[in-house]
Write a protein that holds these residues in place. Structure first.
Motif, PDB file in Angstrom:
ATOM      1  N   THR A 176     -14.784   7.423 -23.878  1.00 57.15           N
ATOM      2  CA  THR A 176     -14.538   8.482 -22.907  1.00 57.15           C
ATOM      3  C   THR A 176     -13.806   7.900 -21.712  1.00 57.15           C
ATOM      4  OG1 THR A 176     -16.528   9.668 -23.574  1.00 57.15           O
ATOM      5  CG2 THR A 176     -15.629  10.189 -21.415  1.00 57.15           C
ATOM      6  N   THR A 177     -12.740   8.548 -21.315  1.00 59.91           N
ATOM      7  CA  THR A 177     -11.965   8.107 -20.157  1.00 59.91           C
ATOM      8  C   THR A 177     -12.086   9.137 -19.045  1.00 59.91           C
ATOM      9  OG1 THR A 177     -10.375   6.980 -21.589  1.00 59.91           O
ATOM     10  CG2 THR A 177      -9.684   7.431 -19.339  1.00 59.91           C
ATOM     11  N   VAL A 178     -12.432   8.668 -17.848  1.00 62.54           N
ATOM     12  CA  VAL A 178     -12.550   9.564 -16.702  1.00 62.54           C
ATOM     13  C   VAL A 178     -11.857   8.931 -15.494  1.00 62.54           C
ATOM     14  CG1 VAL A 178     -14.745  10.522 -17.505  1.00 62.54           C
ATOM     15  CG2 VAL A 178     -14.752   8.582 -15.919  1.00 62.54           C
ATOM     16  N   ASP A 179     -11.632   9.760 -14.495  1.00 60.71           N
ATOM     17  CA  ASP A 179     -11.082   9.270 -13.235  1.00 60.71           C
ATOM     18  C   ASP A 179     -12.243   8.752 -12.387  1.00 60.71           C
ATOM     19  OD1 ASP A 179      -9.929   8.798 -10.813  1.00 60.71           O
ATOM     20  OD2 ASP A 179      -9.088  10.808 -10.551  1.00 60.71           O
ATOM     21  N   TRP A 180     -12.404   7.440 -12.356  1.00 65.82           N
ATOM     22  CA  TRP A 180     -13.543   6.848 -11.668  1.00 65.82           C
ATOM     23  C   TRP A 180     -13.482   7.041 -10.148  1.00 65.82           C
ATOM     24  CZ3 TRP A 180     -17.853   3.637 -13.083  1.00 65.82           C
ATOM     25  CH2 TRP A 180     -18.118   3.664 -14.463  1.00 65.82           C
ATOM     26  N   SER A 181     -12.343   7.427  -9.613  1.00 67.49           N
ATOM     27  CA  SER A 181     -12.267   7.681  -8.177  1.00 67.49           C
ATOM     28  C   SER A 181     -13.137   8.876  -7.782  1.00 67.49           C
ATOM     29  CB  SER A 181     -10.822   7.917  -7.739  1.00 67.49           C
ATOM     30  OG  SER A 181     -10.273   9.030  -8.413  1.00 67.49           O
ATOM     31  N   ILE A 182     -13.424   9.768  -8.749  1.00 64.85           N
ATOM     32  CA  ILE A 182     -14.336  10.881  -8.479  1.00 64.85           C
ATOM     33  C   ILE A 182     -15.718  10.329  -8.154  1.00 64.85           C
ATOM     34  CG2 ILE A 182     -15.488  12.905  -9.471  1.00 64.85           C
ATOM     35  CD1 ILE A 182     -13.038  13.282 -11.266  1.00 64.85           C
ATOM     36  N   ILE A 183     -16.143   9.325  -8.924  1.00 63.62           N
ATOM     37  CA  ILE A 183     -17.480   8.757  -8.763  1.00 63.62           C
ATOM     38  C   ILE A 183     -17.604   8.028  -7.428  1.00 63.62           C
ATOM     39  CG2 ILE A 183     -19.104   7.063  -9.718  1.00 63.62           C
ATOM     40  CD1 ILE A 183     -17.769   7.709 -12.496  1.00 63.62           C
ATOM     41  N   GLY A 184     -16.564   7.293  -7.065  1.00 64.72           N
ATOM     42  CA  GLY A 184     -16.621   6.493  -5.858  1.00 64.72           C
ATOM     43  C   GLY A 184     -16.050   7.187  -4.643  1.00 64.72           C
ATOM     44  N   ASP A 185     -14.744   7.175  -4.540  1.00 64.81           N
ATOM     45  CA  ASP A 185     -14.078   7.591  -3.308  1.00 64.81           C
ATOM     46  C   ASP A 185     -14.287   9.064  -2.970  1.00 64.81           C
ATOM     47  OD1 ASP A 185     -12.257   6.876  -1.107  1.00 64.81           O
ATOM     48  OD2 ASP A 185     -10.918   8.319  -2.065  1.00 64.81           O
ATOM     49  N   ARG A 186     -14.306   9.933  -3.983  1.00 60.12           N
ATOM     50  CA  ARG A 186     -14.358  11.361  -3.691  1.00 60.12           C
ATOM     51  C   ARG A 186     -15.763  11.920  -3.513  1.00 60.12           C
ATOM     52  NH1 ARG A 186     -10.625  13.954  -8.125  1.00 60.12           N
ATOM     53  NH2 ARG A 186     -11.897  15.773  -7.617  1.00 60.12           N
ATOM     54  N   LYS A 187     -16.721  11.413  -4.303  1.00 59.62           N
ATOM     55  CA  LYS A 187     -18.037  12.054  -4.268  1.00 59.62           C
ATOM     56  C   LYS A 187     -19.217  11.106  -4.032  1.00 59.62           C
ATOM     57  CE  LYS A 187     -16.919  16.138  -7.061  1.00 59.62           C
ATOM     58  NZ  LYS A 187     -17.315  16.988  -8.208  1.00 59.62           N
ATOM     59  N   GLU A 188     -19.006   9.816  -4.153  1.00 62.39           N
ATOM     60  CA  GLU A 188     -20.097   8.844  -4.007  1.00 62.39           C
ATOM     61  C   GLU A 188     -21.330   9.269  -4.804  1.00 62.39           C
ATOM     62  OE1 GLU A 188     -22.756   6.695  -0.582  1.00 62.39           O
ATOM     63  OE2 GLU A 188     -20.729   7.302  -0.002  1.00 62.39           O
ATOM     64  N   LEU A 189     -21.149   9.360  -6.102  1.00 66.10           N
ATOM     65  CA  LEU A 189     -22.208   9.831  -6.993  1.00 66.10           C
ATOM     66  C   LEU A 189     -23.186   8.724  -7.372  1.00 66.10           C
ATOM     67  CD1 LEU A 189     -20.037  11.946  -9.466  1.00 66.10           C
ATOM     68  CD2 LEU A 189     -21.331  12.780  -7.487  1.00 66.10           C
ATOM     69  N   ASP A 190     -24.393   9.119  -7.695  1.00 63.99           N
ATOM     70  CA  ASP A 190     -25.343   8.244  -8.368  1.00 63.99           C
ATOM     71  C   ASP A 190     -25.191   8.522  -9.863  1.00 63.99           C
ATOM     72  OD1 ASP A 190     -26.374   7.138  -6.061  1.00 63.99           O
ATOM     73  OD2 ASP A 190     -27.996   8.603  -5.903  1.00 63.99           O
TER      74      ASP A 190
END
Length: 357
Positions: free
Chosen positions: A285-299
């Motif tokens: 699975t390929t995702v835009d990891w910037s969503i996890i970090g820079d955009r949303k700071e997800l757990d």
């Protein structure tokens, strides 16, 4: 109970190379072992992906093989004790028992700190020849197996859900759901439904189920979902954003094993939200990891197996707080294993299919 020298067993020799053996050697009982006569064994999505050759099991250039053939598949099984080793004092013959999928070593740093489900050697029932699984008439539980007693009055159809519901409980526990949370559970198969019925006990503000099969969504509502939506028929990301004043859900649990569900969840979840990944995937699975970090700071949390979950699951299946009606729909004899695997793939509308002896 007399244990014969030979037994029926489904044996995996390679990718797609599974054979029913009618005179396979019955496991021998060592001084610390328990031999059970298998009552039945559920078929997991992982069993199907292994059969079809998923890299997660057989390895590729990026990861080593996890399986060690020839092995007997199956980890969702239970049975009656047929024989105990001379050093076994806690259990006796004719008791009905089951065990966690993991067979912990008891020696690594994970085991020594109580995190046995992440045991470094990671022996498991149903994927390695040293710990054969439940698609056989008899199974050996070694000394370190994590065993739970199963009440005699618990029906087979309900008892077969102990292992999958244990996994469901652990995934929901990882999410840390509170009563103000908007929770989305993607996937309403057996595991997703187990998550729904358990998450409902957490009393979230809103419990949302997603699946592309409408019949599964109806079952999800029966099991406690407040809202059920089909991503194949409506824009569920937009719907969830509308329901949350544009913020997104607080918790997203991924239980489909399909890459699109991962991307869907990352777009649906709010900033500082909690994403729990449960599934075994058949492809990368390929995702835009910037969503996890820079955009949303997800757990972003993983969920693996069912540590310390069986006692709770058994008790709450027994008392009806965990709903189970209609989940186990077909139980085939071992001679019909190919048909059982076909039905387990969901093409006939089944949630859970099992093999019996």
């Amino acid at each position: 109970m007399s244990v014969p020298k030979k037994m029926k067993a489904l044996v995996a020799y390679g990718k797609g190379d599974y054979k029913l053996e009618i005179d396979y050697p019955t496991p021998e009982c060592g001084p610390d072992d328990i031999i059970i006569k298998t009552e039945a064994c559920g078929i997991c999505a992982g069993d199907l992906k292994c059969f079809h050759g998923a890299a997660m099991f057989w390895g590729n250039e990026d990861q080593p093989a996890w399986v060690r053939p020839p092995f007997i598949p199956g980890h969702e099984f239970l049975g009656e004790i047929a024989e105990v080793g001379k050093n076994v004092t806690e259990f006796k013959t004719e008791e009905r028992i089951t065990a966690d999928q993991i067979v912990p070593c008891g020696k690594c740093r994970f085991c020594k700190t109580g995190k046995y489900w992440m045991c470094q050697p990671h022996a498991t029932f149903g994927f390695q020849k040293e710990n054969n699984g439940g698609m056989a008439e008899y199974v050996r539980y070694p000394k370190t197996a994590v065993i739970s007693r199963v009440p005699a009055e618990l029906s087979l159809e309900k008892a077969l859900l102990i292992e999958p519901y244990g996994c469901s409980k652990h995934a929901v526990d990882r999410a840390g759901i509170g009563n103000e949370d908007i929770v989305v559970i993607s996937g309403a198969g057996t595991l997703g439904l187990g998550m729904i019925t358990y998450a409902k006990m957490k009393n979230p503000a809103k419990l949302i189920s997603l699946d592309i099969i409408d019949e599964r969504l109806e079952k999800a509502k029966e099991f406690g979902a407040d809202i059920a939506m089909n991503p194949g028929k409506e824009n569920v990301v937009e719907k969830v954003l509308e329901l949350t004043d544009g913020y997104g859900c607080d918790v997203y649990i991924e239980a489909t094993g399909h890459p699109s569900s991962v991307k869907q969840g990352l777009n649906m979840i709010r900033k500082l939200g909690t994403f729990v990944e449960f599934s075994v995937f058949g492809e990368e699975t390929t995702v835009d990891w910037s969503i996890i970090g820079d955009r949303k700071e997800l757990d972003v949390l993983g969920s693996h197996l069912s540590p310390y979950c069986y006692p709770f699951v058994i008790e709450n299946i027994m008392n009806g707080k965990l709903k189970t009606d209609g989940i186990v729909s077909h139980v085939f004899h071992i001679e019909e294993w190919e048909k059982a695997f076909e039905y387990a793939a969901g093409s006939h509308g089944d949630f859970k299919v099992a093999i019996k002896f």
